[in-house]
Write a protein that holds these residues in place. Structure first.
Motif, short mmCIF file in Angstrom:
data_model
loop_
_atom_site.label_atom_id
_atom_site.label_comp_id
_atom_site.label_asym_id
_atom_site.label_seq_id
_atom_site.Cartn_x
_atom_site.Cartn_y
_atom_site.Cartn_z
N VAL A 104 0.82 -1.26 0.04
CA VAL A 104 -0.02 0.19 0.06
C VAL A 104 0.82 1.11 0.07
CG1 VAL A 104 -1.60 1.37 1.50
CG2 VAL A 104 -2.00 -0.95 1.12
N LEU A 105 1.96 1.08 0.81
CA LEU A 105 3.05 2.34 0.88
C LEU A 105 3.40 2.67 -0.48
CD1 LEU A 105 5.22 1.74 4.04
CD2 LEU A 105 3.37 3.36 3.67
N ARG A 106 3.74 1.64 -1.21
CA ARG A 106 4.31 1.80 -2.70
C ARG A 106 3.18 2.53 -3.54
NH1 ARG A 106 7.72 2.01 -5.22
NH2 ARG A 106 8.48 0.31 -6.22
N ALA A 107 2.02 1.68 -3.32
CA ALA A 107 0.87 2.03 -4.08
C ALA A 107 0.44 3.40 -3.92
CB ALA A 107 -0.24 0.97 -3.73
N VAL A 108 0.49 4.05 -2.72
CA VAL A 108 0.08 5.42 -2.60
C VAL A 108 1.28 6.28 -3.03
CG1 VAL A 108 -1.68 4.81 -0.88
CG2 VAL A 108 0.72 5.58 -0.24
N ALA A 161 21.95 -4.44 9.53
CA ALA A 161 21.22 -5.51 9.63
C ALA A 161 19.76 -5.41 8.94
CB ALA A 161 20.88 -6.32 11.02
N GLY A 162 19.34 -3.96 9.08
CA GLY A 162 17.96 -3.72 8.70
C GLY A 162 17.97 -3.36 6.96
N VAL A 163 19.14 -3.41 6.30
CA VAL A 163 19.30 -2.95 4.95
C VAL A 163 18.52 -4.02 4.19
CG1 VAL A 163 20.96 -2.73 3.17
CG2 VAL A 163 21.01 -1.41 5.19
N TYR A 164 19.10 -5.56 4.37
CA TYR A 164 18.84 -6.38 3.64
C TYR A 164 17.40 -6.68 3.55
CZ TYR A 164 17.43 -11.03 1.72
OH TYR A 164 17.15 -11.81 0.96
N PRO A 165 16.60 -6.56 4.81
CA PRO A 165 15.07 -7.01 4.77
C PRO A 165 14.36 -5.86 4.01
CG PRO A 165 16.09 -7.34 6.93
CD PRO A 165 16.99 -6.65 6.29
N ALA A 166 14.84 -4.54 4.42
CA ALA A 166 14.33 -3.25 3.91
C ALA A 166 14.39 -3.28 2.40
CB ALA A 166 15.12 -2.09 4.20
N TRP A 167 15.40 -3.69 1.85
CA TRP A 167 15.54 -3.64 0.24
C TRP A 167 14.91 -4.90 -0.41
CZ3 TRP A 167 17.58 -7.66 -2.64
CH2 TRP A 167 17.86 -7.31 -4.20
N LYS A 168 14.77 -5.82 0.46
CA LYS A 168 13.65 -6.93 -0.10
C LYS A 168 12.33 -6.40 -0.15
CE LYS A 168 13.02 -11.69 0.40
NZ LYS A 168 12.82 -12.87 1.31
N ALA A 169 11.81 -5.74 1.03
CA ALA A 169 10.63 -5.32 0.89
C ALA A 169 10.25 -4.48 -0.02
CB ALA A 169 10.16 -4.81 2.42
N ALA A 170 11.36 -3.50 -0.15
CA ALA A 170 10.99 -2.31 -1.24
C ALA A 170 11.06 -2.83 -2.72
CB ALA A 170 12.30 -1.17 -1.00
N ASN A 171 11.83 -4.05 -2.66
CA ASN A 171 11.63 -4.34 -4.19
C ASN A 171 10.75 -5.19 -4.59
OD1 ASN A 171 14.04 -2.92 -5.66
ND2 ASN A 171 14.97 -3.38 -3.74
N LYS A 172 9.82 -5.52 -3.49
CA LYS A 172 8.79 -6.44 -4.03
C LYS A 172 7.77 -5.89 -4.89
CE LYS A 172 6.28 -10.19 -2.08
NZ LYS A 172 7.00 -11.54 -2.32
N ARG A 173 7.49 -6.11 -5.64
CA ARG A 173 6.40 -5.57 -6.64
C ARG A 173 4.98 -5.20 -5.89
NH1 ARG A 173 5.62 -8.04 -12.10
NH2 ARG A 173 4.75 -9.61 -11.13
#
Lengths: 255, 408
Positions: B316-320, B390-402
């Protein structure tokens, strides 16, 4: 209007002149799943104008979500062309699409997707939280929550709200950036009939009063009746609806 | 979780909110992140605990090690101007037990002019018996001219012309309840045997004392018939000069043709100690740092789970219209907040443990050294940095999820 642009459609609801808000030509979307290519949308054409009210009806697996994602600029077609006004979305960069989406399109989901740690008001503000206009955002969010009848719930957390109230918050959120198009994915899917009716009425009011185009994706014929125009999405292709479901000219007949 | 005021009065709301609002507007990402952290309380708490353990481990080992070093180095105080001279014995030498003669000691005195040169006899086969007749196995008998030139007494005094009594080191005295005036028996094989009154008990000297006075019973050197010396102590008053000069002079005098004496300065031992201690301490801190890496893994795990749970929300964050960067920033901020909380809790605990160690080893709870405090700071910084990374990888993964996939 989201139907095949074939001549002699017979729909009687052909697109009017002027630039459509969003239109698609020969749109194909394919997915790779486990080495297999799944063609979710098979060369469809569509057109949505300002203040349009459209229901896309189809069973699960018909490609509804795929179409919604394309309409929402969340995804790009494998082939074919989608234009936002006159702009081919394929030519937009990721961040440009992001910006267009933010300015033009609001989203409403079946599961609301409110952020549980934010209040109703903050949830409505959320799309604009990173803009440095807190006062303006707050005023607009308050106004929108009043508009959807939740002026007494501004500071409630989502889990303190009923399903209908949550969906109202979600609708207010979708309107925070004054979009021209609201995409609603099964907006009444989690609501009882009465509450669902209220939500549908709200969409109709917004469309009439704010000139927002509303596209609802649903598998519920009852919901579809609320829209001015209905198209069926079956197996990745758009079809004009049976005359039976269109007997009333697309207007819901209630009460 | 702290919610925004839920009052009904619009006026009150507006004033309190506008202030909050302004703060939130400055760092909306942090606001979102902070709320998210408080969402899964148990999980966040565990991640914070992991960071706290790491910060405390590094900080406490650091400050504790520094306190231990202070404690150990304190033993070298008072021996700064001291060096010991030993004969160098070569395997082919005719006399494997070569000692220093009076003449050689006289040469040392001449070479190291101005230094106090104290020859010491350390006989083999000595024995000490308490007034009660018990044998003190740990006691070393040493012949020396006048221990008063080197040591201060705790009890009693060294007689003017010291010939008939013995002087006892602090540990021997304490362990065997020996006081000045007691009679103890000293036996040295082939040399002397007799019962002597104790003239004085020395003050504790610590382990850095080259003569190990605490474990010794000193006998007047005149009691030994044939005076040859096993060891010579060279001492220069640090305020008057450097023992290094005297040491060099003696080495030059004796070692010009062949190395016949070995001179060791206590100061060098101290430096060696400090060096080897530093190595050990850094190793221990490294072990502590590993616990911070584990904390990092915990945070990464916490965040990965959280990201999976919140897939729709992030969609939703990405959508908005939130950019990838905004999503990454928010999630990295969440991880960093965990790290900062861990640091904020961990630092006082580390300092508290350090203070307790200080009390025991240095006697002053606030005896933190600069290096010790640095270790606490490093632990805290490392904790926060680990959390951030440690936050970078999960964050990157979440952000790049379509975002599209989030809604299916």
């Amino acid at each position: 209007m989201p139907v095949d642009d074939r001549p002699g459609d017979g729909d009687g609801n052909e697109a009017t002149t002027g630039t459509p808000l969003i239109s698609g030509t020969n749109v194909v979307k394919e997915y790779q799943t486990g080495g297999q290519t799944i063609r979710a949308l098979k060369r469809i054409d569509f057109r949505i104008d300002e203040a349009d009210s459209v229901a896309i009806v189809g069973p699960s697996g018909s490609g509804k979500s795929t179409l919604l994602n394309l309409l929402g600029l969340l995804d790009v077609p494998t082939s074919g062309e989608i234009r936002l006004r006159k702009q081919d979305v394929a030519t937009l960069s990721d961040s440009e699409r992001n910006r267009e989406r933010k300015q033009t399109i609001g989203f409403v989901f079946q599961s609301y997707y409110l952020i549980p740690t934010l209040t109703a008001l903050e949830n409505v503000e959320m799309p604009r939280m990173l803009d440095r206009t807190p006062k303006k955002t707050r005023d607009r969010a308050t106004e929108l929550l009043e508009r959807v009848g939740l002026s007494d719930r501004l500071d409630h957390a989502p889990d303190e709200l009923s399903g209908g109230q949550k969906q109202r918050v979600a609708i207010a959120r979708s309107l925070i950036n004054d979009p021209e198009l609201v995409l609603a994915d099964e907006p009444t899917g989690n609501l009882d009939r009465d509450t669902g009716d209220q939500i549908l009425d709200l969409f109709e009011e917004l469309r009439a009063e704010e000139g927002v185009a509303v596209v609802m994706v649903t598998h519920d014929e009852y919901v579809a009746e609320a829209a001015d125009r209905v198209v069926n999405l079956v197996d990745g292709t758009l079809r004009a609806p049976d005359t039976a479901t269109r007997a009333d000219g697309g207007h819901r007949d209630r009460e | 979780m702290e919610g925004i005021v839920t009052g009904n009065s619009d006026d009150r709301d507006r004033s309190s909110m506008s202030r909050r609002r302004r703060i939130a507007a400055l760092v909306p990402t942090v606001l979102l992140a902070r709320r998210n952290v408080s969402r899964a309380t148990a999980r966040s708490t565990l991640a914070v605990v992991a960071v706290v353990i790491g910060v405390v481990a590094v900080g406490a080992i650091g400050t504790g090690g520094e306190a231990f070093k202070q404690n150990q180095v304190a033993a070298y105080e008072g021996f700064g101007g001291t060096a010991t001279v030993h004969p160098v014995v070569y395997p082919e030498a005719e006399d494997p037990n070569r000692n220093f003669s009076d003449a050689e000691v006289a040469r040392m005195r001449r070479a190291a002019a101005g230094a106090t040169v104290i020859p010491v006899v350390q006989p083999f086969g000595s024995l000490v018996r308490t007034p009660a007749g018990e044998t003190v196995v740990t006691a070393q008998v040493k012949g020396i001219e006048d221990p008063g030139t080197f040591y201060e007494t705790a009890n009693g005094s060294v007689p003017e012309n010291w010939r008939r009594s013995v002087i006892v080191g602090s540990r021997i005295a304490a362990d065997n309840d020996i006081e000045p005036g007691d009679q103890i028996t000293v036996v040295v094989e082939d040399e002397l045997e007799g019962t002597f009154p104790v003239a004085a008990v020395l003050r504790p000297q610590g382990f850095a004392d080259p003569l190990s006075a605490d474990q010794s019973v000193f006998v007047p050197v005149s009691r030994f018939d044939d005076a040859t010396y096993d060891e010579v102590i060279v001492r220069v008053d640090p305020s008057a000069g450097s023992v290094a000069g005297a040491a060099t002079a003696i080495e030059t005098e004796f070692n010009s043709r062949r190395r016949t004496v070995s001179v060791q300065q206590v100061q060098q031992q101290r430096e060696q100690f400090e060096q080897s201690f530093e190595t050990v301490n850094q190793f221990l801190i490294g072990v502590g740092a590993i616990s911070l890496l584990v904390a990092g893994v915990t945070i990464a795990n916490t965040l990965l789970m959280s990201v999976i749970e919140r897939e729709g929300e992030i969609g939703v964050l990405r959508a908005v219209g939130y950019t990838r960067g905004a999503v990454v920033r928010m999630l990295v901020a969440e991880a960093t907040i965990l790290g900062i909380i861990g640091g904020v809790i961990g630092v006082p605990i580390a300092l508290g443990i350090g203070a307790v160690i200080n009390v025991f080893l240095v006697g002053d709870p606030l005896a933190f050294t600069r290096a010790g405090l640095q270790y606490v700071g490093i632990g805290c910084l490392f904790g926060i940095t680990t959390a951030l990374v440690a936050g970078v990888y999960p964050a990157w993964k979440a952000a790049n999820k379509r975002p599209a996939e989030a809604f299916d």
